[in-house]
Motif scaffolding. Structure first.
Motif, PDB file in Angstrom:
ATOM      1  N   PHE A  38       1.049  -0.990   0.050  1.00 44.87           N
ATOM      2  CA  PHE A  38      -0.072  -0.118   0.083  1.00 44.87           C
ATOM      3  C   PHE A  38       0.865   1.346  -0.099  1.00 44.87           C
ATOM      4  O   PHE A  38       0.668   2.282  -0.910  1.00 44.87           O
ATOM      5  CB  PHE A  38      -0.949  -0.087   1.118  1.00 44.87           C
ATOM      6  N   PHE A  39       2.007   1.317   1.071  1.00 44.53           N
ATOM      7  CA  PHE A  39       2.683   2.583   0.992  1.00 44.53           C
ATOM      8  C   PHE A  39       3.584   2.584  -0.271  1.00 44.53           C
ATOM      9  O   PHE A  39       3.770   3.655  -0.642  1.00 44.53           O
ATOM     10  CB  PHE A  39       3.553   2.263   1.984  1.00 44.53           C
ATOM     11  N   PHE A  40       3.863   1.722  -0.972  1.00 49.67           N
ATOM     12  CA  PHE A  40       4.627   1.931  -2.357  1.00 49.67           C
ATOM     13  C   PHE A  40       3.634   2.420  -3.381  1.00 49.67           C
ATOM     14  O   PHE A  40       4.167   3.346  -4.038  1.00 49.67           O
ATOM     15  CB  PHE A  40       5.068   0.561  -2.846  1.00 49.67           C
ATOM     16  N   TYR A  41       2.406   2.166  -3.289  1.00 47.62           N
ATOM     17  CA  TYR A  41       1.679   2.897  -4.557  1.00 47.62           C
ATOM     18  C   TYR A  41       1.317   4.085  -4.382  1.00 47.62           C
ATOM     19  O   TYR A  41       1.186   4.868  -5.097  1.00 47.62           O
ATOM     20  CB  TYR A  41       0.633   1.560  -4.880  1.00 47.62           C
ATOM     21  N   GLU A  42       1.002   4.505  -3.045  1.00 42.56           N
ATOM     22  CA  GLU A  42       0.821   5.731  -2.563  1.00 42.56           C
ATOM     23  C   GLU A  42       1.831   6.738  -2.528  1.00 42.56           C
ATOM     24  O   GLU A  42       1.944   7.937  -3.068  1.00 42.56           O
ATOM     25  CB  GLU A  42      -0.287   5.959  -1.191  1.00 42.56           C
ATOM     26  N   ALA A  43       2.786   6.275  -1.562  1.00 39.44           N
ATOM     27  CA  ALA A  43       3.932   7.261  -1.291  1.00 39.44           C
ATOM     28  C   ALA A  43       5.171   7.075  -2.258  1.00 39.44           C
ATOM     29  O   ALA A  43       5.884   8.252  -2.326  1.00 39.44           O
ATOM     30  CB  ALA A  43       4.506   6.956   0.315  1.00 39.44           C
ATOM     31  N   LYS A 187      12.344   4.360  -6.425  1.00 35.88           N
ATOM     32  CA  LYS A 187      11.495   3.144  -6.630  1.00 35.88           C
ATOM     33  C   LYS A 187      12.013   1.913  -7.170  1.00 35.88           C
ATOM     34  O   LYS A 187      11.701   0.785  -6.739  1.00 35.88           O
ATOM     35  CB  LYS A 187      10.504   3.500  -7.645  1.00 35.88           C
ATOM     36  N   PHE A 188      13.180   1.881  -7.856  1.00 37.70           N
ATOM     37  CA  PHE A 188      14.009   0.986  -8.473  1.00 37.70           C
ATOM     38  C   PHE A 188      14.384   0.098  -7.148  1.00 37.70           C
ATOM     39  O   PHE A 188      14.626  -1.108  -7.426  1.00 37.70           O
ATOM     40  CB  PHE A 188      15.141   1.088  -9.299  1.00 37.70           C
ATOM     41  N   THR A 189      14.734   0.503  -5.905  1.00 36.26           N
ATOM     42  CA  THR A 189      15.049  -0.399  -4.796  1.00 36.26           C
ATOM     43  C   THR A 189      13.897  -1.343  -4.436  1.00 36.26           C
ATOM     44  O   THR A 189      14.568  -2.306  -3.731  1.00 36.26           O
ATOM     45  CB  THR A 189      15.746   0.422  -3.785  1.00 36.26           C
ATOM     46  N   TYR A 190      12.859  -0.924  -4.628  1.00 39.53           N
ATOM     47  CA  TYR A 190      11.830  -1.934  -4.254  1.00 39.53           C
ATOM     48  C   TYR A 190      11.502  -3.001  -5.198  1.00 39.53           C
ATOM     49  O   TYR A 190      11.289  -4.190  -4.686  1.00 39.53           O
ATOM     50  CB  TYR A 190      10.473  -1.221  -4.390  1.00 39.53           C
ATOM     51  N   ILE A 191      12.129  -3.014  -6.493  1.00 32.53           N
ATOM     52  CA  ILE A 191      12.300  -4.015  -7.303  1.00 32.53           C
ATOM     53  C   ILE A 191      13.409  -5.108  -6.798  1.00 32.53           C
ATOM     54  O   ILE A 191      13.289  -6.230  -6.761  1.00 32.53           O
ATOM     55  CB  ILE A 191      12.424  -3.654  -8.910  1.00 32.53           C
ATOM     56  N   ILE A 192      14.475  -4.391  -6.585  1.00 32.27           N
ATOM     57  CA  ILE A 192      15.873  -5.102  -5.997  1.00 32.27           C
ATOM     58  C   ILE A 192      15.128  -5.926  -4.609  1.00 32.27           C
ATOM     59  O   ILE A 192      15.501  -7.233  -4.628  1.00 32.27           O
ATOM     60  CB  ILE A 192      16.806  -4.156  -5.574  1.00 32.27           C
ATOM     61  N   SER A 193      14.618  -5.294  -3.777  1.00 25.09           N
ATOM     62  CA  SER A 193      14.092  -5.651  -2.787  1.00 25.09           C
ATOM     63  C   SER A 193      12.978  -7.111  -3.068  1.00 25.09           C
ATOM     64  O   SER A 193      13.017  -8.139  -2.289  1.00 25.09           O
ATOM     65  CB  SER A 193      13.280  -4.698  -1.732  1.00 25.09           C
ATOM     66  N   ALA A 194      12.041  -6.685  -3.959  1.00 24.74           N
ATOM     67  CA  ALA A 194      11.213  -7.748  -4.325  1.00 24.74           C
ATOM     68  C   ALA A 194      12.253  -9.159  -4.974  1.00 24.74           C
ATOM     69  O   ALA A 194      11.365 -10.296  -4.838  1.00 24.74           O
ATOM     70  CB  ALA A 194      10.303  -7.392  -5.317  1.00 24.74           C
ATOM     71  N   GLY A 195      13.009  -8.844  -5.322  1.00 25.68           N
ATOM     72  CA  GLY A 195      13.853 -10.014  -6.088  1.00 25.68           C
ATOM     73  C   GLY A 195      14.578 -10.923  -4.900  1.00 25.68           C
ATOM     74  O   GLY A 195      14.652 -11.858  -5.037  1.00 25.68           O
ATOM     75  N   VAL A 196      14.961 -10.103  -3.961  1.00 23.85           N
ATOM     76  CA  VAL A 196      15.385 -10.911  -2.828  1.00 23.85           C
ATOM     77  C   VAL A 196      14.415 -11.799  -2.175  1.00 23.85           C
ATOM     78  O   VAL A 196      14.840 -12.766  -1.680  1.00 23.85           O
ATOM     79  CB  VAL A 196      16.104  -9.635  -1.800  1.00 23.85           C
ATOM     80  N   VAL A 197      13.133 -10.928  -1.845  1.00 22.55           N
ATOM     81  CA  VAL A 197      12.081 -11.958  -1.254  1.00 22.55           C
ATOM     82  C   VAL A 197      11.848 -12.947  -2.160  1.00 22.55           C
ATOM     83  O   VAL A 197      11.519 -14.092  -1.614  1.00 22.55           O
ATOM     84  CB  VAL A 197      11.032 -10.969  -1.222  1.00 22.55           C
ATOM     85  N   PHE A 198      11.629 -12.987  -3.341  1.00 25.19           N
ATOM     86  CA  PHE A 198      11.435 -13.936  -4.372  1.00 25.19           C
ATOM     87  C   PHE A 198      12.530 -15.110  -4.175  1.00 25.19           C
ATOM     88  O   PHE A 198      12.044 -16.464  -4.173  1.00 25.19           O
ATOM     89  CB  PHE A 198      11.353 -13.434  -5.943  1.00 25.19           C
ATOM     90  N   LEU A 199      13.719 -14.813  -4.032  1.00 24.36           N
ATOM     91  CA  LEU A 199      14.682 -15.992  -3.883  1.00 24.36           C
ATOM     92  C   LEU A 199      14.407 -16.518  -2.523  1.00 24.36           C
ATOM     93  O   LEU A 199      14.502 -17.888  -2.308  1.00 24.36           O
ATOM     94  CB  LEU A 199      16.052 -15.370  -4.071  1.00 24.36           C
TER      95      LEU A 199
END
Length: 465
Positions: A38-43, A187-199
């Motif tokens: 939620f925070f990502f899409y709003e803030a 914003k790009f750091t959220y993609i990196i974070s999501a990649g780590v979460v995926f692994l």
């Protein structure tokens, strides 16, 4: 009756630990999702708060259909059931696709949030519904395996103890890992974070698979009983029956109110860090870490107390009202130290409530089997998941209303005093009153005492279901 021996099937600690990594996966992904989606899409993306709120409401509508229906559809036998089991294939498929859908949530099109707001809105709705569908496929079948795989109260508590310890590690990881790779405003750091979460999620799923196999004996027994049923119960009949069960109604109400509290407070933490404390995202790791450390330390105490008292209802009531009480001071806290102390107190109470949820539901499912002579774990878990996920919509709508009324500015680095007060309201005030209402209803309706639970266990053994 009290001296009759209950059915016990012994599973190794290794099997239980492997099975518990399914809980790790669930807690890990949901903690990461609840804290930042939620925070990502709003803030960060800057999408209009009204559109973000509507997207989560659409998600809730989809969830209302998706969860119970998946539970019902996967509750019947398929051609592969005899060989691969009732639940294992869906756990594998659902878990794999669920981890992929998490990554998509944080990879929206890189376009202007005003000119391209409807494209971003469409992406958010699509990603949320995809995330929920595969989550349901995994979690409905995983939780439905619990009462079937672990039949006796003793083994259920032992397995649940494993789930709590390993699941807690998932919660901790979901809270502290994503912020380590996030920089507010980038914003790009959220993609990196999501990649780590995926692994990490893929590794957890792989570890969980050996312990998530169905018991061959019970699969054969299920197939035999299913073929003997001349009148297969329809989905809507099962749904109607479950919602007439007083204890199940009490359970889903308190589950909803607890999840509203947990998700609202978790989703508020990034807002607290960025706008109230004015610190970097890495501080979230410290705040959430203190909460989860308290949860891990306190949970064995609550499990031991539950074993000693042998009264799941009593433990739910004690820990639920404690959660209400320890939330009150959080309304007035404005320092990092204050939030850390508050989170420690909150996590200490949360440990017991969290520990009893699964055991409470298995007791309710046993009661339903005794009453209906049918195993409909999938439908019951699907309905439970719907109420649990409905909390996300409640959280989203409450955030949207509070932010609209207090003048929160999407995508801004700073907020007004009024907006900061609004953050405090959806962080503590709303969750406090919502859970209080749920606990009062649970106290009034829920009546599964230790005596009733034991009686149902003995009846189940005689029924051979």
């Amino acid at each position: 009756m009290e001296n009759e021996e209950l059915e016990i099937i012994t599973h190794s600690k290794g099997t239980m630990a492997s099975f518990a990594f399914g809980t790790f996966l669930n807690e890990f992904l949901w903690m990461a999702f609840s804290a930042f989606a939620f925070f990502f899409y709003e803030a960060e993306v800057g999408l209009n708060i009204v559109l973000v709120g509507i997207a989560f409401v659409i998600y809730a509508v989809w969830n209302a259909v998706n969860d119970p229906l998946i539970g019902y559809l996967t509750n019947r036998p398929f051609k592969f059931t005899k060989r691969w089991g009732r639940r294992f294939p869906w756990i594998l498929i659902g878990g794999l696709l669920w981890t992929i859908s998490y990554f998509l949530l944080f990879a929206p099109p890189d376009i202007d949030p005003v000119a391209g707001e409807w494209i971003l809105f469409g992406w958010l709705v699509f990603a949320l519904c995809l995330f929920d569908t595969f989550c349901s496929l995994f979690w409905v079948n995983y939780t439905s395996l619990t009462p079937d795989k672990f039949r006796s109260p003793e083994e259920r508590r032992t397995s649940n103890g494993m789930n709590i310890v390993i699941g807690s590690l998932g919660t901790v990881s979901g809270a502290i890992v994503p912020p380590l790779f996030i920089i507010f405003g980038v914003k790009f750091t959220y993609i990196i974070s999501a990649g780590v979460v995926f692994l990490i999620a893929i590794i957890a799923l792989t570890i969980s698979l050996p312990g998530s196999r169905d018991e061959e004996e019970y699969v054969d027994r299920y197939l035999e009983n299913y073929e003997e049923q001349s009148d297969k119960t329809s989905f809507f009949k099962t749904l109607k029956t479950s919602m007439k069960q007083k204890n199940f109604v009490a359970y889903v109400i308190v589950l909803l109110t607890y999840q509203v509290m947990a998700r609202s407070m978790t989703a508020s933490i990034p807002y607290i860090a960025r706008y109230v404390l004015v610190v970097e995202a890495t501080v979230i790791t410290i705040i959430m870490g203190s909460l989860l450390l308290a949860l891990i330390i306190s949970t064995p105490f609550w499990v031991k107390y539950a074993q000693k008292s042998n009264n799941n209802r009593k433990v739910i009531l004690i820990t639920g009202f404690l959660l209400v009480i320890v939330t009150i001071p959080l309304i007035f806290v404005n320092t990092i130290e204050g939030f850390i102390i508050g989170m420690i107190l909150w996590g200490s109470a949360m440990g017991g409530f969290w520990a009893m949820q699964t055991i409470c539901l298995t007791d309710i499912i046993d009661e339903a089997v005794v009453d209906t002579c049918e195993r409909q774990e999938g439908t019951y878990n699907g309905i439970s998941m719907f109420f649990s996920r409905l909390a996300i919509a409640v959280q989203a709508v409450s955030f949207a209303l509070v932010h609209e009324l207090t003048g929160f500015v999407e995508g801004s680095d700073t907020q007004s005093t009024q907006a900061i007060i609004g953050i405090k309201i959806h962080f503590a005030v709303i969750p406090l009153f919502v859970l209080l209402i749920g606990m009062l209803i649970f106290y009034k309706l829920y009546d599964l005492t230790p005596e009733k639970t034991k009686e149902n266990q003995i009846k189940l053994k005689k029924m051979c279901i």
